[in-house]
Write a protein that holds these residues in place. Structure first.
Motif, short mmCIF file in Angstrom:
data_model
loop_
_atom_site.label_atom_id
_atom_site.label_comp_id
_atom_site.label_asym_id
_atom_site.label_seq_id
_atom_site.Cartn_x
_atom_site.Cartn_y
_atom_site.Cartn_z
N PRO A 97 0.82 -1.22 0.00
CA PRO A 97 0.00 0.00 0.00
C PRO A 97 0.85 1.28 0.00
CG PRO A 97 -0.87 -1.57 1.56
CD PRO A 97 0.44 -2.10 1.11
N ARG A 98 2.06 1.19 0.56
CA ARG A 98 2.96 2.35 0.51
C ARG A 98 3.38 2.59 -0.95
NH1 ARG A 98 3.38 6.77 2.84
NH2 ARG A 98 2.55 5.57 4.56
N LEU A 99 3.63 1.51 -1.70
CA LEU A 99 3.92 1.68 -3.12
C LEU A 99 2.72 2.30 -3.84
CD1 LEU A 99 5.80 -1.62 -4.08
CD2 LEU A 99 6.76 0.68 -3.87
N TYR A 100 1.52 1.90 -3.44
CA TYR A 100 0.32 2.48 -4.05
C TYR A 100 0.24 3.98 -3.76
CZ TYR A 100 -1.42 -2.31 -4.77
OH TYR A 100 -1.59 -3.62 -5.16
N VAL A 101 0.64 4.40 -2.58
CA VAL A 101 0.67 5.83 -2.25
C VAL A 101 1.55 6.56 -3.25
CG1 VAL A 101 1.50 7.54 -0.57
CG2 VAL A 101 0.18 5.56 0.22
N TYR A 102 2.77 6.07 -3.44
CA TYR A 102 3.71 6.72 -4.34
C TYR A 102 3.26 6.62 -5.79
CZ TYR A 102 6.65 6.56 -0.18
OH TYR A 102 7.14 6.70 1.08
N LEU B 265 -4.33 -4.77 -9.94
CA LEU B 265 -4.89 -4.85 -11.29
C LEU B 265 -5.40 -3.49 -11.77
CD1 LEU B 265 -6.77 -8.27 -11.12
CD2 LEU B 265 -4.56 -7.76 -12.22
N ASP B 266 -5.98 -2.72 -10.86
CA ASP B 266 -6.43 -1.37 -11.24
C ASP B 266 -5.26 -0.52 -11.71
OD1 ASP B 266 -9.04 -2.02 -10.62
OD2 ASP B 266 -9.05 -0.97 -8.69
N HIS C 203 -8.36 5.92 -6.80
CA HIS C 203 -8.14 6.35 -5.42
C HIS C 203 -6.94 7.28 -5.33
CE1 HIS C 203 -11.11 3.50 -4.05
NE2 HIS C 203 -10.47 2.52 -4.67
N SER C 204 -7.01 8.18 -4.35
CA SER C 204 -5.91 9.12 -4.13
C SER C 204 -4.84 8.49 -3.24
CB SER C 204 -6.44 10.38 -3.46
OG SER C 204 -6.77 10.11 -2.11
#
Length: 141
Positions: A23-28, A104-105, A113-114
């Motif tokens: 999820p941290r990678l998703y943040v970046y 996948l998104d 998502h932000s």
């Protein structure tokens, strides 16, 4: 029996490392705005999810259920803490599945998502880890 517990814990730590980092990678990734960064994050996320997290989860469950079968099954009906731990593990598996959906998104460039959303989402495994460890160690009921 102790080698089962050791393997269970090793793979649990591996799984949680991924649950904390993805999820941290998703943040970046959500904050990035160039194609090179997007492609780099897609590779990192895929390798983390399929190469570390998913094998870690599967091995955690394999060795956990092996211990349950060999040791705790006789205690299962009287151990309320174990019932709750298994429910929390099911929730954690659902969270893992959502991480795969978000993967996948991002892969198909349809993330909606932000980075703030993923910052909040990143706290869920922390809460579940705290509760699961507390139950497993203290066996409060």
């Amino acid at each position: 029996m102790l080698w089962l517990k050791a393997l269970h814990l090793i793979f649990m730590v591996t799984w949680f490392a991924g649950l904390f980092y993805l999820p941290r990678l998703y943040v970046y990734h959500a904050m990035s705005d160039d194609a090179v960064s997007h492609e780099r994050f897609k590779v990192m996320e895929r390798k983390l999810y399929y190469g570390i997290m998913t094998p870690g989860m599967l091995c955690t469950f394999i060795f956990g259920f092996w211990m349950l079968k060999d040791y705790a099954w006789s205690l299962y009906s009287a151990a309320g803490w174990l019932h709750l731990k298994l429910i929390l593990l099911a929730l954690l598996a659902v969270y893992h599945g959502f991480c795969g959906k978000w993967l996948l998104d991002f892969k198909h460039d349809r993330n909606r998502h932000s980075h703030i959303y993923f910052r909040w989402i990143n706290e869920i495994p922390v809460l579940l880890l705290f509760a699961i460890i507390w139950l497993a160690v203290l066996k409060p009921f």
